[in-house]
Design an enzyme around this catalytic site. Structure first.
Site, mmCIF file in Angstrom:
data_model
loop_
_atom_site.group_PDB
_atom_site.id
_atom_site.type_symbol
_atom_site.label_atom_id
_atom_site.label_comp_id
_atom_site.label_asym_id
_atom_site.label_seq_id
_atom_site.Cartn_x
_atom_site.Cartn_y
_atom_site.Cartn_z
ATOM 1 N N HIS A 60 0.852 -1.191 0.000
ATOM 2 C CA HIS A 60 0.000 0.000 0.000
ATOM 3 C C HIS A 60 0.884 1.236 0.000
ATOM 4 O O HIS A 60 1.938 1.236 0.633
ATOM 5 C CB HIS A 60 -0.916 0.009 1.237
ATOM 6 C CG HIS A 60 -2.077 0.930 1.082
ATOM 7 N ND1 HIS A 60 -1.988 2.272 1.378
ATOM 8 C CD2 HIS A 60 -3.337 0.706 0.643
ATOM 9 C CE1 HIS A 60 -3.163 2.831 1.130
ATOM 10 N NE2 HIS A 60 -4.002 1.918 0.680
ATOM 11 N N GLU A 76 -7.845 -5.144 -0.121
ATOM 12 C CA GLU A 76 -8.330 -6.003 -1.200
ATOM 13 C C GLU A 76 -8.149 -7.490 -0.899
ATOM 14 O O GLU A 76 -8.875 -8.322 -1.433
ATOM 15 C CB GLU A 76 -7.584 -5.670 -2.504
ATOM 16 C CG GLU A 76 -7.605 -4.215 -2.891
ATOM 17 C CD GLU A 76 -8.898 -3.805 -3.557
ATOM 18 O OE1 GLU A 76 -9.941 -3.980 -2.915
ATOM 19 O OE2 GLU A 76 -8.843 -3.314 -4.687
HETATM 20 N N1 ACO Z 1 4.029 -7.579 -4.725
HETATM 21 C C1 ACO Z 1 5.369 -7.563 -5.024
HETATM 22 N N2 ACO Z 1 6.099 -6.439 -4.953
HETATM 23 C C2 ACO Z 1 5.485 -5.312 -4.588
HETATM 24 C C3 ACO Z 1 4.126 -5.265 -4.261
HETATM 25 C C4 ACO Z 1 3.403 -6.465 -4.340
HETATM 26 N N3 ACO Z 1 2.109 -6.497 -4.060
HETATM 27 N N4 ACO Z 1 3.798 -3.998 -3.926
HETATM 28 C C5 ACO Z 1 4.906 -3.270 -4.050
HETATM 29 N N5 ACO Z 1 5.934 -4.058 -4.440
HETATM 30 C C6 ACO Z 1 7.324 -3.658 -4.668
HETATM 31 C C7 ACO Z 1 7.511 -3.039 -6.032
HETATM 32 O O1 ACO Z 1 7.814 -3.998 -7.013
HETATM 33 C C8 ACO Z 1 8.682 -2.127 -5.778
HETATM 34 O O2 ACO Z 1 9.858 -2.901 -5.709
HETATM 35 P P1 ACO Z 1 11.261 -2.359 -6.315
HETATM 36 O O3 ACO Z 1 11.579 -1.116 -5.540
HETATM 37 O O4 ACO Z 1 12.201 -3.496 -6.066
HETATM 38 O O5 ACO Z 1 11.005 -2.086 -7.768
HETATM 39 C C9 ACO Z 1 8.406 -1.629 -4.362
HETATM 40 O O6 ACO Z 1 7.632 -2.640 -3.724
HETATM 41 C C10 ACO Z 1 7.677 -0.300 -4.299
HETATM 42 O O7 ACO Z 1 6.579 -0.353 -5.184
HETATM 43 P P2 ACO Z 1 5.795 0.948 -5.658
HETATM 44 O O8 ACO Z 1 4.995 0.583 -6.864
HETATM 45 O O9 ACO Z 1 6.701 2.128 -5.763
HETATM 46 O O10 ACO Z 1 4.878 1.218 -4.415
HETATM 47 P P3 ACO Z 1 3.508 1.987 -4.425
HETATM 48 O O11 ACO Z 1 3.403 2.707 -3.160
HETATM 49 O O12 ACO Z 1 3.322 2.773 -5.656
HETATM 50 O O13 ACO Z 1 2.509 0.723 -4.492
HETATM 51 C C11 ACO Z 1 0.550 -0.508 -4.629
HETATM 52 C C12 ACO Z 1 1.324 0.577 -3.864
HETATM 53 C C13 ACO Z 1 0.265 0.011 -6.035
HETATM 54 C C14 ACO Z 1 -0.754 -0.804 -3.919
HETATM 55 C C15 ACO Z 1 1.428 -1.793 -4.712
HETATM 56 O O14 ACO Z 1 1.759 -2.247 -3.426
HETATM 57 C C16 ACO Z 1 0.773 -2.903 -5.534
HETATM 58 O O15 ACO Z 1 0.885 -2.901 -6.761
HETATM 59 N N6 ACO Z 1 0.078 -3.868 -4.861
HETATM 60 C C17 ACO Z 1 -0.584 -4.948 -5.568
HETATM 61 C C18 ACO Z 1 -1.923 -4.502 -6.149
HETATM 62 C C19 ACO Z 1 -2.954 -4.238 -5.062
HETATM 63 O O16 ACO Z 1 -3.047 -4.946 -4.078
HETATM 64 N N7 ACO Z 1 -3.760 -3.196 -5.307
HETATM 65 C C20 ACO Z 1 -4.771 -2.757 -4.321
HETATM 66 C C21 ACO Z 1 -4.264 -1.604 -3.513
HETATM 67 S S1 ACO Z 1 -5.326 -1.180 -2.163
HETATM 68 C C22 ACO Z 1 -6.425 -0.098 -2.798
HETATM 69 O O17 ACO Z 1 -6.176 0.722 -3.645
HETATM 70 C C23 ACO Z 1 -7.782 -0.147 -2.303
#
Ligand code: ACO
Length: 369
Positions: free
Chosen positions: A256, A314
């Site tokens: 998140h 989620e």
């Molecule tokens: N699985 C694996 N790796 C992840 C995940 C995940 N679920 N979430 C983040 N990371 C990693 C990224 O790959 C990145 O790694 P890196 O630095 O080695 O490249 C790092 O963590 C940071 O990721 P960002 O995309 O910069 O983090 P951000 O704050 O933008 O992401 C998000 C938040 C979009 C929710 C992300 O955690 C994600 O994609 N989760 C999976 C999808 C999901 O569950 N969506 C629902 C969100 S809740 C809502 O909106 C109601």
């Protein structure tokens, strides 16, 4: 004001864009307050009509009479929305439920109704169109609203075609209240940007639905259930998840932008599932989900040591809505059924501010020679 900032903030991380009375997300402590109430207390005790009154009508939970009045307003608006289905052409014929929701809400015109009446109209329309899409996608005729029912009960009945079941409807109310508002999330910000141009509420909500659809926001719960199905048994979890992360795919329902600890809404939804189980509803995926969450946390801690990645809302949305009897294709539209309350409240809040949202960008292209 001239632009003084030199570094770009492409994800707007930590950028404050509003003061709000609606909700507070504390990502370090894992605390969510909605309208002055901890999410757990609110969601386990209130019904959908309560949070509409709380966020749209002055920040107080309604009296019994006010709740009943909100129930009746929503019921009448569901009937009006249902009557429009015949006039919205093929808007509900999309294969994807969020496409259908966006297209059907886009059919609504701006009205000169008072603001709260317009919020009631839009909130009712989102539930009616989502349920009607679900029925049409299953090859069945949409079911007309029952004006004697609560919003959650009628949504359940219109979407599933089943008789109202108190335990499942209670879980649905808990879910809808839990997701009703959540700070400056992407879809809420979208709604506010559109409202800031002095556009109408139907346009704001249509745009917000588009933002909610993405898998990085509200599009994750269906894929979470697909993941649980693919894993099948707790003992398969670690191997399956590790392969996903190694293939640079994200684990749906984990991570998140704001929460650096477990999303507090995950715990609320777990409680809703336990409550359904106590009432005799069989939920065979809870134990698997808990095992998958534990394995995912461990793998992400190891493979992404610089990030703090835990279950988000989620993850257990998938389990609670599945146990409540909704098909997975309806999970994201159902998120919209709850979140539209917050979108509307933020539209009102931004209108009171009255300032166009218009950030800046830094040109890095070629200059004319
Ligand atoms: N699985 C694996 N790796 C992840 C995940 C995940 N679920 N979430 C983040 N990371 C990693 C990224 O790959 C990145 O790694 P890196 O630095 O080695 O490249 C790092 O963590 C940071 O990721 P960002 O995309 O910069 O983090 P951000 O704050 O933008 O992401 C998000 C938040 C979009 C929710 C992300 O955690 C994600 O994609 N989760 C999976 C999808 C999901 O569950 N969506 C629902 C969100 S809740 C809502 O909106 C109601």
């Amino acid at each position: 004001m001239s632009v003084t900032q030199t570094a770009t903030a492409s994800g707007l991380d930590g950028v404050l864009v509003a003061e709000t009375l609606l909700s507070e997300v504390d990502g370090e402590k894992g605390r969510l307050i909605i309208g002055g109430h901890d999410v757990e207390t609110l969601a386990l005790n209130a019904v959908f009509e309560d949070v509409c009154a709380l966020l749209w009508k002055g920040g107080k939970l309604p009296t019994d009479a006010e709740r009943e009045s909100m129930r009746k307003e929503l019921a009448a608006a569901r009937k009006a929305a249902f009557d429009r289905i015949a006039k919205i052409g093929d808007a509900l014929d999309h294969e994807d439920g969020m496409d259908a929701l966006r297209a059907s809400v886009a059919h609504l015109s701006a009205t000169d109704k008072d603001q709260t009446a317009d919020f009631v109209r839009l909130t009712a329309a989102v539930a009616v169109f989502a349920a009607a899409w679900c029925r049409k996608a299953a090859g069945c005729a949409p079911i007309a609203p029952d004006l004697t029912l609560s919003h959650a009960a009628d949504y359940y009945r219109m979407a599933t075609g089943k008789a109202v079941d108190a335990a499942r409807v209670r879980a649905l109310d808990t879910y809808l209240v839990t997701v009703s508002d959540h700070g400056m999330n992407a879809s809420t910000f979208t709604a506010r940007v559109v409202a800031s141009t002095a556009s109408d509420s139907a346009s704001s909500v249509t745009a917000a639905i588009g933002a909610l659809k993405g898998p990085l926001h509200g599009g994750a719960p269906g894929p979470v259930l697909d993941m649980l199905d693919a894993i099948g048994k707790p003992e398969n979890a670690s191997k399956w998840l590790e392969a996903e992360v190694d293939a640079k795919r994200r684990i749906m329902g984990m991570g998140h932008r704001i929460y650096k600890v477990r999303d507090p809404r995950a715990a609320v939804l777990e409680k809703a599932i336990e409550r359904m189980e106590k009432a005799g509803v069989k939920t065979d995926r809870l134990a698997l989900a808990r095992a998958v969450e534990k394995a995912a946390e461990e793998i992400l801690r190891r493979k992404k040591p610089d990030h703090s990645l835990h279950a988000n809302v989620e993850f257990y949305t998938a389990v609670v809505l599945d146990a409540a009897g909704l098909p997975r294709t309806l999970f994201s539209p159902t998120f919209g059924v709850g979140r539209v309350v917050g979108w509307c409240a933020h539209i009102a809040e931004h209108r009171a501010v009255g300032r166009l949202i218009r950030p800046a960008s830094k040109y890095v292209g070629p200059m004319p020679s």
